[in-house]
Design a protein around this motif. Structure first.
Motif, PDB file in Angstrom:
ATOM      1  N   LYS A  78     -38.120 -30.633   8.731  1.00 41.87           N
ATOM      2  CA  LYS A  78     -39.327 -31.458   8.592  1.00 41.87           C
ATOM      3  C   LYS A  78     -39.034 -32.944   8.841  1.00 41.87           C
ATOM      4  O   LYS A  78     -39.859 -33.659   9.399  1.00 41.87           O
ATOM      5  CB  LYS A  78     -39.874 -31.248   7.169  1.00 41.87           C
ATOM      6  CG  LYS A  78     -40.994 -32.159   6.774  1.00 41.87           C
ATOM      7  CD  LYS A  78     -42.339 -31.506   6.905  1.00 41.87           C
ATOM      8  CE  LYS A  78     -43.440 -32.409   6.373  1.00 41.87           C
ATOM      9  NZ  LYS A  78     -44.741 -32.088   6.854  1.00 41.87           N
ATOM     10  N   TYR A  79     -37.865 -33.399   8.391  1.00 42.80           N
ATOM     11  CA  TYR A  79     -37.512 -34.822   8.538  1.00 42.80           C
ATOM     12  C   TYR A  79     -36.169 -34.955   9.271  1.00 42.80           C
ATOM     13  O   TYR A  79     -35.140 -35.191   8.634  1.00 42.80           O
ATOM     14  CB  TYR A  79     -37.446 -35.503   7.165  1.00 42.80           C
ATOM     15  CG  TYR A  79     -38.740 -35.430   6.404  1.00 42.80           C
ATOM     16  CD1 TYR A  79     -39.831 -36.207   6.778  1.00 42.80           C
ATOM     17  CD2 TYR A  79     -38.885 -34.570   5.316  1.00 42.80           C
ATOM     18  CE1 TYR A  79     -41.040 -36.119   6.097  1.00 42.80           C
ATOM     19  CE2 TYR A  79     -40.086 -34.479   4.632  1.00 42.80           C
ATOM     20  CZ  TYR A  79     -41.155 -35.260   5.027  1.00 42.80           C
ATOM     21  OH  TYR A  79     -42.348 -35.167   4.358  1.00 42.80           O
ATOM     22  N   PRO A  80     -36.175 -34.782  10.586  1.00 44.84           N
ATOM     23  CA  PRO A  80     -34.898 -34.786  11.322  1.00 44.84           C
ATOM     24  C   PRO A  80     -34.143 -36.112  11.242  1.00 44.84           C
ATOM     25  O   PRO A  80     -32.928 -36.139  11.474  1.00 44.84           O
ATOM     26  CB  PRO A  80     -35.321 -34.482  12.767  1.00 44.84           C
ATOM     27  CG  PRO A  80     -36.797 -34.598  12.818  1.00 44.84           C
ATOM     28  CD  PRO A  80     -37.326 -34.483  11.439  1.00 44.84           C
ATOM     29  N   ALA A  81     -34.841 -37.189  10.879  1.00 48.48           N
ATOM     30  CA  ALA A  81     -34.147 -38.494  10.779  1.00 48.48           C
ATOM     31  C   ALA A  81     -33.174 -38.508   9.598  1.00 48.48           C
ATOM     32  O   ALA A  81     -32.256 -39.333   9.556  1.00 48.48           O
ATOM     33  CB  ALA A  81     -35.168 -39.609  10.632  1.00 48.48           C
ATOM     34  N   ILE A  82     -33.390 -37.605   8.647  1.00 46.90           N
ATOM     35  CA  ILE A  82     -32.478 -37.564   7.487  1.00 46.90           C
ATOM     36  C   ILE A  82     -31.184 -36.861   7.903  1.00 46.90           C
ATOM     37  O   ILE A  82     -31.182 -35.685   8.274  1.00 46.90           O
ATOM     38  CB  ILE A  82     -33.137 -36.833   6.289  1.00 46.90           C
ATOM     39  CG1 ILE A  82     -34.314 -37.660   5.774  1.00 46.90           C
ATOM     40  CG2 ILE A  82     -32.115 -36.574   5.173  1.00 46.90           C
ATOM     41  CD1 ILE A  82     -35.086 -37.015   4.640  1.00 46.90           C
ATOM     42  N   GLN A  83     -30.101 -37.609   7.856  1.00 48.77           N
ATOM     43  CA  GLN A  83     -28.788 -37.075   8.255  1.00 48.77           C
ATOM     44  C   GLN A  83     -27.757 -37.236   7.135  1.00 48.77           C
ATOM     45  O   GLN A  83     -26.943 -36.357   6.914  1.00 48.77           O
ATOM     46  CB  GLN A  83     -28.283 -37.823   9.503  1.00 48.77           C
ATOM     47  CG  GLN A  83     -29.096 -37.577  10.771  1.00 48.77           C
ATOM     48  CD  GLN A  83     -28.998 -36.139  11.266  1.00 48.77           C
ATOM     49  OE1 GLN A  83     -27.944 -35.520  11.172  1.00 48.77           O
ATOM     50  NE2 GLN A  83     -30.098 -35.592  11.764  1.00 48.77           N
ATOM     51  N   ASN A  84     -27.797 -38.386   6.477  1.00 51.08           N
ATOM     52  CA  ASN A  84     -26.773 -38.707   5.471  1.00 51.08           C
ATOM     53  C   ASN A  84     -27.312 -38.549   4.056  1.00 51.08           C
ATOM     54  O   ASN A  84     -28.353 -39.100   3.710  1.00 51.08           O
ATOM     55  CB  ASN A  84     -26.294 -40.149   5.655  1.00 51.08           C
ATOM     56  CG  ASN A  84     -25.576 -40.341   6.977  1.00 51.08           C
ATOM     57  OD1 ASN A  84     -25.057 -39.382   7.555  1.00 51.08           O
ATOM     58  ND2 ASN A  84     -25.571 -41.559   7.478  1.00 51.08           N
ATOM     59  N   VAL A  85     -26.571 -37.795   3.261  1.00 49.44           N
ATOM     60  CA  VAL A  85     -26.991 -37.518   1.885  1.00 49.44           C
ATOM     61  C   VAL A  85     -25.986 -38.127   0.913  1.00 49.44           C
ATOM     62  O   VAL A  85     -24.774 -37.964   1.087  1.00 49.44           O
ATOM     63  CB  VAL A  85     -27.063 -35.985   1.632  1.00 49.44           C
ATOM     64  CG1 VAL A  85     -27.509 -35.687   0.211  1.00 49.44           C
ATOM     65  CG2 VAL A  85     -27.967 -35.316   2.649  1.00 49.44           C
ATOM     66  N   ALA A  86     -26.500 -38.835  -0.097  1.00 46.37           N
ATOM     67  CA  ALA A  86     -25.643 -39.303  -1.197  1.00 46.37           C
ATOM     68  C   ALA A  86     -26.070 -38.558  -2.449  1.00 46.37           C
ATOM     69  O   ALA A  86     -27.256 -38.233  -2.603  1.00 46.37           O
ATOM     70  CB  ALA A  86     -25.817 -40.803  -1.392  1.00 46.37           C
ATOM     71  N   THR A  87     -25.137 -38.261  -3.325  1.00 47.84           N
ATOM     72  CA  THR A  87     -25.496 -37.520  -4.540  1.00 47.84           C
ATOM     73  C   THR A  87     -25.148 -38.343  -5.775  1.00 47.84           C
ATOM     74  O   THR A  87     -24.138 -39.042  -5.807  1.00 47.84           O
ATOM     75  CB  THR A  87     -24.765 -36.166  -4.606  1.00 47.84           C
ATOM     76  OG1 THR A  87     -23.368 -36.413  -4.756  1.00 47.84           O
ATOM     77  CG2 THR A  87     -25.004 -35.329  -3.378  1.00 47.84           C
ATOM     78  N   LEU A  88     -25.985 -38.239  -6.779  1.00 43.89           N
ATOM     79  CA  LEU A  88     -25.780 -38.963  -8.035  1.00 43.89           C
ATOM     80  C   LEU A  88     -26.250 -38.046  -9.168  1.00 43.89           C
ATOM     81  O   LEU A  88     -27.427 -37.694  -9.243  1.00 43.89           O
ATOM     82  CB  LEU A  88     -26.586 -40.271  -8.025  1.00 43.89           C
ATOM     83  CG  LEU A  88     -26.509 -41.162  -9.256  1.00 43.89           C
ATOM     84  CD1 LEU A  88     -25.072 -41.550  -9.594  1.00 43.89           C
ATOM     85  CD2 LEU A  88     -27.328 -42.425  -9.070  1.00 43.89           C
ATOM     86  N   ALA A  89     -25.315 -37.665 -10.025  1.00 44.29           N
ATOM     87  CA  ALA A  89     -25.649 -36.664 -11.054  1.00 44.29           C
ATOM     88  C   ALA A  89     -24.954 -36.996 -12.362  1.00 44.29           C
ATOM     89  O   ALA A  89     -23.979 -37.751 -12.388  1.00 44.29           O
ATOM     90  CB  ALA A  89     -25.229 -35.283 -10.564  1.00 44.29           C
TER      91      ALA A  89
END
Lengths: 286, 391
Positions: free
Chosen positions: B164-175
């Motif tokens: 749906k959102y191909p521009a999203i490539q880089n993911v950061a996680t915070l938990a």
């Protein structure tokens, strides 16, 4: 660390450090003059934040006016606690410690009943971002620094330039000699409680628009304040300021550079190191 | 004579007291213990947990109770606050097991259930939990069930995000820096990477933390397009969103657990929360009919505002009743067997237990999972993830 990380983390460290300083000043003042450890300090910080929430968010008063009211209210509570809890105990270290612990539990438990279980918010007061060298910094956090600086200057003026401040310092040096010279010890004790509680209320009120509010929000800052006064020296006002700046910078800059685990560990390692090398703290006296 | 009369009366009283009469009310009820955070940063989850079960089971009780092998039993709920503090949770569960003698228990909190795993296994108790932690659903715990979709299921939303959102490539996680946070993020990051997304930053925080700026500065240096805050409580998420926006972060946020978007938006501001992707939390006006019925019941009992979290958190009540009916017994082991066979309705539609291929035992609730997107101050139903565990 690149400048775009260093500048905001330094400013954030000073901002958080400023809040820690307000917490630690009250704690160290009460210890210095009365030789008591106020475990209820974190709970008073929480009450300060909630007082601002009620005055400015629910009842629509101006934030600074609400903060001033909160400070007065909590100062009055300090007088009440001195009169009802501290004075009947006659100042014994251990009984006072336990009694103030009970005050903390009473306030926090009452907080759950009165304020409810869900976090509360105070909307941002000083909105917007300032861009420094391509880096965004929250105006709200920046504003904390001059406000705290103003309170610190006012506290110094009060302690070193007024008769009541002189009376406090006299009691700090020798309680019995001060009493023999006509200083009303009970009145000064009430004053110290009032000022100590007011400083915690300022800290709580200042963070209210930055963080969320709940009845246990004061526990973590209380822990930080204890670390600061051990670092700076028990009873030392300049020590509390120095300790606050050091801890604020460790929390902010080291977390950004190396992660929060390292920052958390470093603060405690520093305390252990200080206790080993200079047990009275950086600016404390034996 | 008088003495004989007294002896006769005493004998009669003794006989009456020894006689087997109908079981007292306490023996004819099913006790469900709830240990959940009703105060502290996770109180929003705990309140939804307790209310969701109470709402459905009160309805069951109003109809005379749940029918098990021809007898109707009311379900009595006993709730304790554990504040999401392990020591408090251990005390609460000990009280439920020893003093209240519950045979059915529902706990919220992955770290909490993980800490109590052995105790729950040894006790003769059936657990229906909302718990993000590795090993909770496991063959070694045949009587412990998860009634909330786990990261193995919810993080399949990454495939939808990529499409749906191909521009999203880089993911950061915070938990959160605990069992729940470590495991949730491990699963989420793995699924994201399998989908072709890149994990550029992994950070954790203490649940007591309120100042996220130092961590967010670190994360921002990695230039993420989306920050995954799965397993973080709503209060913390609100602060994370607010403080990230203050640092100039313009990307999205995702929470593949369950987060109260009203709490998040209240803390961060609706503009700051725009584009937030979440599992489960959908505002009332975008719900399917069965879920809308649940909304009406909720509002009638608790008044506004409606808490959409209760939609998913109610499934435990539906599951328990279905399991008891299917088993025809009050024995936890038999009810566990019944649960694995039962088919039941929830506000989100048809549900069952399954997931043997992922967990080694079919103790994970399975139904079509709703994914929401926060748009213009509303949590809109964006898509539904199909059921993928086989019957």
């Amino acid at each position: 660390m690149p400048a775009e990380l260093l500048i905001p983390s330094l400013i954030n460290g000073l901002s958080i450090g400023a809040v820690y300083i307000m917490m630690a000043l009250g704690l160290t003042l009460m210890f210095g003059v009365m030789h008591i450890i106020n475990f209820a300090h974190g709970a008073v910080y929480m009450l300060g934040a909630f007082a601002v929430y009620y005055f400015s968010t629910l009842w629509g008063l101006n934030f600074l006016f609400g903060l001033a009211l909160a400070v007065l209210l909590l100062a009055a509570l300090g007088v009440v606690v001195e009169r009802v809890v501290y004075r009947p105990i006659k100042g014994g270290l251990e009984p006072t410690l336990v009694a103030l612990l009970a005050v903390m539990i009473f306030i926090e438990s009452g907080g759950w009943l009165v304020f409810g279980v869900l976090d509360k918010d105070v909307p941002s007061v000083f909105q917007g971002l300032v861009t420094l060298g391509g880096v965004s910094i929250s105006v709200e956090r920046l504003t904390v620094i001059p406000i705290v600086a103003a309170f610190v200057l006012a506290l110094y003026f009060f302690i070193y330039r007024t008769r009541l401040g002189s009376a406090m310092r006299a009691i700090e040096q020798d309680r019995e000699a001060a009493a023999l010279q006509g200083v009303d010890v009970h009145q000064v004790n009430s004053l110290v409680f009032a000022v100590g509680f007011a400083l915690a209320a300022v800290a709580g009120g200042l963070v209210a628009p930055i963080f969320v509010l709940n009845p246990v929000m004061g526990e973590f800052p209380l822990l930080k304040a204890f670390i600061i006064i051990i670092l700076g020296g028990l009873g030392s006002l300049p020590g509390a300021i120095l300790g606050g700046v050091i801890l604020g910078l460790i929390d902010s800059v080291l977390t950004t550079a190396l992660g929060f685990e390292i920052a958390f560990l470093t603060a405690f390692l520093l305390v252990i190191l200080i206790l080993l090398i200079k047990p009275t703290g950086l600016l404390g006296r034996a | 004579m008088k003495r004989l009369l007294w002896l006769a009366v005493l004998g009669l009283l003794a006989a009456v007291s020894c006689q087997q009469g109908p079981a007292p009310a306490a023996e004819r009820e099913i006790k469900l213990g709830i240990a959940t955070p009703l105060s502290g940063p996770s109180a929003a989850w705990g309140t939804a947990h307790a209310r969701a079960l109470e709402l459905y089971l009160d309805e069951v009780n109003a109809a005379g109770g749940v029918e098990v092998a021809g007898t109707k039993y009311p379900i009595k709920i006993i709730t304790y606050d554990h504040k999401y503090v392990i020591a408090d949770a251990v005390a609460a569960v000990n009280k439920l097991l020893s003093d209240d003698k519950v045979k059915f228990i529902s706990i919220l909190g992955g770290s909490v259930v993980a800490a109590l795993e052995e105790q729950l296994r040894e006790a003769d108790v059936l657990g229906l939990h909302i718990a993000y932690a590795e090993g909770v659903v496991h063959p070694r715990n045949p009587r412990q069930f998860s009634y909330f979709a786990m990261p193995y299921e919810t993080t399949r939303a990454w495939a939808w995000v990529k499409e749906k959102y191909p521009a999203i490539q880089n993911v950061a996680t915070l938990a959160p820096n605990d069992e729940t946070g470590w495991w949730s993020i491990k699963v989420s990051a793995k699924t994201a990477e399998q989908t072709g997304l890149k994990i550029v930053s992994r950070e954790f925080f203490e649940r007591t933390a309120t100042d996220f700026v130092p961590i967010l500065l670190r994360m921002q240096a990695a230039k993420p397009d989306i920050i995954d805050v799965t397993a973080s409580p709503a209060g913390s998420v609100g602060l994370i969103v607010k403080q990230a926006r203050e640092l100039g972060y313009t990307g999205r946020f995702a929470h593949w657990g369950q987060v109260n978007m009203e709490v998040v938006a209240k803390t961060a501001g609706t503009a700051a929360a725009e584009g937030f992707l979440a599992h489960g939390y959908v505002d009332a006006e975008f719900l399917p009919p069965a879920a809308k019925e649940w909304v009406d019941k909720y509002l009638k009992k608790y008044g506004p505002p409606f808490d959409p979290t209760t939609l998913d958190f109610s499934s435990g009540g539906f599951a328990l009743v279905a399991g008891l009916k299917e088993a025809g017994s009050l024995e936890p082991t038999k009810v566990a067997e019944g649960l694995r066979k039962a088919r039941f309705d929830t506000p989100w539609g048809k549900a069952r237990y399954g997931g043997k291929e992922a967990y080694g035992i079919g103790n994970q609730i399975v139904y079509e999972l709703p994914i929401s997107e926060y748009r213009g101050g509303k949590a809109v139903l964006a898509t539904t993830l199909p059921v993928f565990y086989k019957e």
